[in-house]
Design a protein around this motif. Structure first.
Motif, PDB file in Angstrom:
ATOM      1  N   SER A   1       0.824  -1.211   0.000  1.00  0.00           N
ATOM      2  CA  SER A   1       0.000   0.000   0.000  1.00  0.00           C
ATOM      3  C   SER A   1       0.860   1.263   0.000  1.00  0.00           C
ATOM      4  CB  SER A   1      -0.970   0.011   1.171  1.00  0.00           C
ATOM      5  OG  SER A   1      -0.281   0.046   2.402  1.00  0.00           O
ATOM      6  N   SER A   2       1.862   1.320   0.866  1.00  0.00           N
ATOM      7  CA  SER A   2       2.702   2.523   0.904  1.00  0.00           C
ATOM      8  C   SER A   2       3.623   2.605  -0.318  1.00  0.00           C
ATOM      9  CB  SER A   2       3.520   2.581   2.195  1.00  0.00           C
ATOM     10  OG  SER A   2       4.410   1.490   2.260  1.00  0.00           O
ATOM     11  N   GLN A   3       4.133   1.461  -0.755  1.00  0.00           N
ATOM     12  CA  GLN A   3       5.013   1.484  -1.918  1.00  0.00           C
ATOM     13  C   GLN A   3       4.253   1.884  -3.178  1.00  0.00           C
ATOM     14  OE1 GLN A   3       6.998  -2.456  -0.895  1.00  0.00           O
ATOM     15  NE2 GLN A   3       8.538  -1.467  -2.171  1.00  0.00           N
ATOM     16  N   LEU A   4       3.046   1.368  -3.348  1.00  0.00           N
ATOM     17  CA  LEU A   4       2.255   1.733  -4.530  1.00  0.00           C
ATOM     18  C   LEU A   4       1.866   3.203  -4.499  1.00  0.00           C
ATOM     19  CD1 LEU A   4       0.070  -1.463  -4.993  1.00  0.00           C
ATOM     20  CD2 LEU A   4       2.030  -0.729  -6.367  1.00  0.00           C
ATOM     21  N   LYS A   5       1.585   3.739  -3.305  1.00  0.00           N
ATOM     22  CA  LYS A   5       1.323   5.181  -3.194  1.00  0.00           C
ATOM     23  C   LYS A   5       2.563   5.972  -3.613  1.00  0.00           C
ATOM     24  CE  LYS A   5      -1.940   4.785   0.604  1.00  0.00           C
ATOM     25  NZ  LYS A   5      -2.091   4.967   2.053  1.00  0.00           N
ATOM     26  N   TYR A   6       3.730   5.532  -3.137  1.00  0.00           N
ATOM     27  CA  TYR A   6       4.973   6.221  -3.497  1.00  0.00           C
ATOM     28  C   TYR A   6       5.210   6.171  -5.004  1.00  0.00           C
ATOM     29  CZ  TYR A   6       9.849   7.406  -3.893  1.00  0.00           C
ATOM     30  OH  TYR A   6      11.024   8.010  -4.277  1.00  0.00           O
ATOM     31  N   ILE A   7       5.004   5.002  -5.586  1.00  0.00           N
ATOM     32  CA  ILE A   7       5.194   4.854  -7.036  1.00  0.00           C
ATOM     33  C   ILE A   7       4.214   5.756  -7.778  1.00  0.00           C
ATOM     34  CG2 ILE A   7       4.977   3.252  -8.983  1.00  0.00           C
ATOM     35  CD1 ILE A   7       5.986   1.050  -6.985  1.00  0.00           C
TER      36      ILE A   7
ATOM     37  N   ALA B   1       4.987  12.932 -13.553  1.00  0.00           N
ATOM     38  CA  ALA B   1       5.636  12.718 -14.846  1.00  0.00           C
ATOM     39  C   ALA B   1       4.595  12.428 -15.922  1.00  0.00           C
ATOM     40  CB  ALA B   1       6.643  11.575 -14.764  1.00  0.00           C
ATOM     41  N   PHE B   2       3.568  11.656 -15.569  1.00  0.00           N
ATOM     42  CA  PHE B   2       2.501  11.341 -16.508  1.00  0.00           C
ATOM     43  C   PHE B   2       1.747  12.602 -16.914  1.00  0.00           C
ATOM     44  CE2 PHE B   2      -1.987  10.059 -17.184  1.00  0.00           C
ATOM     45  CZ  PHE B   2      -1.799   9.339 -18.351  1.00  0.00           C
TER      46      PHE B   2
ATOM     47  N   VAL C   1       8.885   5.137 -21.181  1.00  0.00           N
ATOM     48  CA  VAL C   1       9.544   6.010 -20.201  1.00  0.00           C
ATOM     49  C   VAL C   1       8.794   5.975 -18.870  1.00  0.00           C
ATOM     50  CG1 VAL C   1      10.077   8.422 -19.664  1.00  0.00           C
ATOM     51  CG2 VAL C   1      10.632   7.501 -21.915  1.00  0.00           C
ATOM     52  N   LEU C   2       7.458   6.010 -18.927  1.00  0.00           N
ATOM     53  CA  LEU C   2       6.674   5.972 -17.691  1.00  0.00           C
ATOM     54  C   LEU C   2       6.852   4.640 -16.958  1.00  0.00           C
ATOM     55  CD1 LEU C   2       3.439   7.814 -18.822  1.00  0.00           C
ATOM     56  CD2 LEU C   2       5.238   8.680 -17.313  1.00  0.00           C
ATOM     57  N   LEU C   3       6.920   3.534 -17.692  1.00  0.00           N
ATOM     58  CA  LEU C   3       7.171   2.232 -17.055  1.00  0.00           C
ATOM     59  C   LEU C   3       8.558   2.190 -16.419  1.00  0.00           C
ATOM     60  CD1 LEU C   3       5.603  -0.275 -19.601  1.00  0.00           C
ATOM     61  CD2 LEU C   3       4.838   0.184 -17.263  1.00  0.00           C
ATOM     62  N   PHE C   4       9.531   2.749 -17.121  1.00  0.00           N
ATOM     63  CA  PHE C   4      10.892   2.812 -16.586  1.00  0.00           C
ATOM     64  C   PHE C   4      10.910   3.639 -15.297  1.00  0.00           C
ATOM     65  CE2 PHE C   4      15.104   4.885 -16.490  1.00  0.00           C
ATOM     66  CZ  PHE C   4      15.891   3.749 -16.360  1.00  0.00           C
ATOM     67  N   LEU C   5      10.216   4.764 -15.312  1.00  0.00           N
ATOM     68  CA  LEU C   5      10.144   5.617 -14.126  1.00  0.00           C
ATOM     69  C   LEU C   5       9.457   4.877 -12.979  1.00  0.00           C
ATOM     70  CD1 LEU C   5      10.633   8.390 -12.880  1.00  0.00           C
ATOM     71  CD2 LEU C   5       8.441   9.099 -13.818  1.00  0.00           C
TER      72      LEU C   5
ATOM     73  N   GLY D   1       9.475   1.654 -12.535  1.00  0.00           N
ATOM     74  CA  GLY D   1      10.447   0.665 -12.059  1.00  0.00           C
ATOM     75  C   GLY D   1      11.473   1.277 -11.121  1.00  0.00           C
ATOM     76  N   ILE D   2      11.956   2.455 -11.485  1.00  0.00           N
ATOM     77  CA  ILE D   2      12.923   3.144 -10.612  1.00  0.00           C
ATOM     78  C   ILE D   2      12.261   3.497  -9.285  1.00  0.00           C
ATOM     79  CG2 ILE D   2      14.226   5.296 -10.338  1.00  0.00           C
ATOM     80  CD1 ILE D   2      14.851   5.120 -13.331  1.00  0.00           C
ATOM     81  N   ALA D   3      11.010   3.968  -9.337  1.00  0.00           N
ATOM     82  CA  ALA D   3      10.292   4.297  -8.096  1.00  0.00           C
ATOM     83  C   ALA D   3      10.107   3.049  -7.243  1.00  0.00           C
ATOM     84  CB  ALA D   3       8.938   4.933  -8.428  1.00  0.00           C
ATOM     85  N   LEU D   4       9.824   1.906  -7.866  1.00  0.00           N
ATOM     86  CA  LEU D   4       9.679   0.651  -7.126  1.00  0.00           C
ATOM     87  C   LEU D   4      10.992   0.287  -6.442  1.00  0.00           C
ATOM     88  CD1 LEU D   4       8.166  -1.925  -6.293  1.00  0.00           C
ATOM     89  CD2 LEU D   4       8.886  -2.925  -8.477  1.00  0.00           C
ATOM     90  N   LEU D   5      12.093   0.391  -7.173  1.00  0.00           N
ATOM     91  CA  LEU D   5      13.394   0.062  -6.579  1.00  0.00           C
ATOM     92  C   LEU D   5      13.699   0.980  -5.401  1.00  0.00           C
ATOM     93  CD1 LEU D   5      15.552  -0.622  -9.764  1.00  0.00           C
ATOM     94  CD2 LEU D   5      14.685  -2.289  -8.113  1.00  0.00           C
ATOM     95  N   TYR D   6      13.440   2.273  -5.566  1.00  0.00           N
ATOM     96  CA  TYR D   6      13.741   3.190  -4.471  1.00  0.00           C
ATOM     97  C   TYR D   6      12.807   2.948  -3.290  1.00  0.00           C
ATOM     98  CZ  TYR D   6      14.945   7.157  -1.690  1.00  0.00           C
ATOM     99  OH  TYR D   6      15.358   7.930  -0.647  1.00  0.00           O
TER     100      TYR D   6
END
Length: 197
Positions: free
Chosen positions: A24-30, A37-38, A130-134, A136-141
Motif C-alpha cells: 500500500s505505501s510502496q504503490l502510493k509512493y510509485i 511525470a505522466f 519512459v513511464l514504465l521505466f520511471l 520501475g525506478i520508483a519501485l526500486l527506491y
C-alpha cells in the motif's frame, strides 16, 4: 545464536527480496512518483502535437500560396498569344520548370507529412516506455525505504516478545541506516540486561 533465530533471519532476508514488501505505501509512493511525470508528459505531448499540427498547416498554406502563384503565372503567360517563336519556346521551358518545382514542393510536403506521422507514433510508443521505466525506478527506491522499515518492524516485534535478534544492520544501499545503528544499540543493551534471551 539458536536455530530458530537463524530461520527467522533467513525468512526476513527472503521476504526482503520481494520488492513489494508494504504494497500500500510502496504503490502510493510509485503513484506519486509517476503521476507528475505522466501529467507533465500529457501536457508536453499535447503541446508538441498542437505545435506540429500548426506547423504542418502553415506549411500547407505556404505551399498553396506558392502553387497558386505558379499557376497564375502560367495562366498569364498562356493568355497572350502574340509571342515570337523564340519567346514561346522560353515560356514553355519556364512552364516546364514551374511544373517541376510544383511537383517537388508537393513531394516535399507529403514527405513532411510522413515524417510528422512517424514522429507522432514515436511519441506514443516512447512515452509509455519512459513511464514504465520511471515506475520501475520508483519501485526500486521504495524498496530501499520499505525494506529496512519492514525488517526493523519484524525485529522490534521479536524483541517485544523477548526473543533474541541477531546483529542488526541494513544493506549498503538502504535508507535510514541511523535507525539500524540505534536499534543495534537497543538490542545490545537489552541483551546485556538479560531482557532478551
Amino acid at each position: 545464536m539458536d536455530k530458530k533465530s537463524d530461520t527467522v533471519d533467513f525468512a526476513l532476508k527472503k521476504m526482503r527480496m520481494k520488492y513489494l514488501i508494504h504494497s500500500s505505501s510502496q504503490l502510493k509512493y510509485i503513484a506519486m512518483s509517476v503521476l507528475p511525470a505522466f501529467l507533465m508528459s500529457i501536457f508536453c505531448t499535447f503541446f508538441i502535437l498542437k505545435s506540429g499540427e500548426y506547423i504542418i498547416e502553415r506549411e500547407k498554406y505556404k505551399l498553396f500560396i506558392e502553387l497558386s502563384s505558379f499557376n497564375r503565372t502560367i495562366e498569364n503567360l498562356e493568355k497572350d498569344k502574340q509571342y515570337t517563336p523564340e519567346v514561346k519556346e522560353k515560356i514553355k521551358k519556364l512552364q516546364a520548370e514551374l511544373r517541376s518545382i510544383e511537383d517537388i514542393l508537393k513531394v516535399t510536403y507529403f514527405d513532411t507529412l510522413k515524417e510528422w506521422e512517424k514522429t507522432r507514433i514515436s511519441i506514443f510508443v516512447v512515452l509509455p516506455i519512459v513511464l514504465l521505466f520511471l515506475g520501475g525506478i520508483a519501485l526500486l527506491y521504495s524498496h530501499r525505504v520499505a525494506g529496512p522499515l519492514f525488517r526493523l518492524r519484524k525485529s522490534l516485534d521479536r524483541l517485544a516478545e523477548g526473543k533474541n535478534v541477531g546483529a542488526f544492520k541494513f544493506r549498503a544501499y538502504d535508507e535510514f541506516k541511523e535507525l539500524a545503528v540505534s536499534f543495534e544499540r537497543l538490542r545490545k543493551s537489552l541483551k546485556d540486561k538479560g531482557v532478551v534471551k
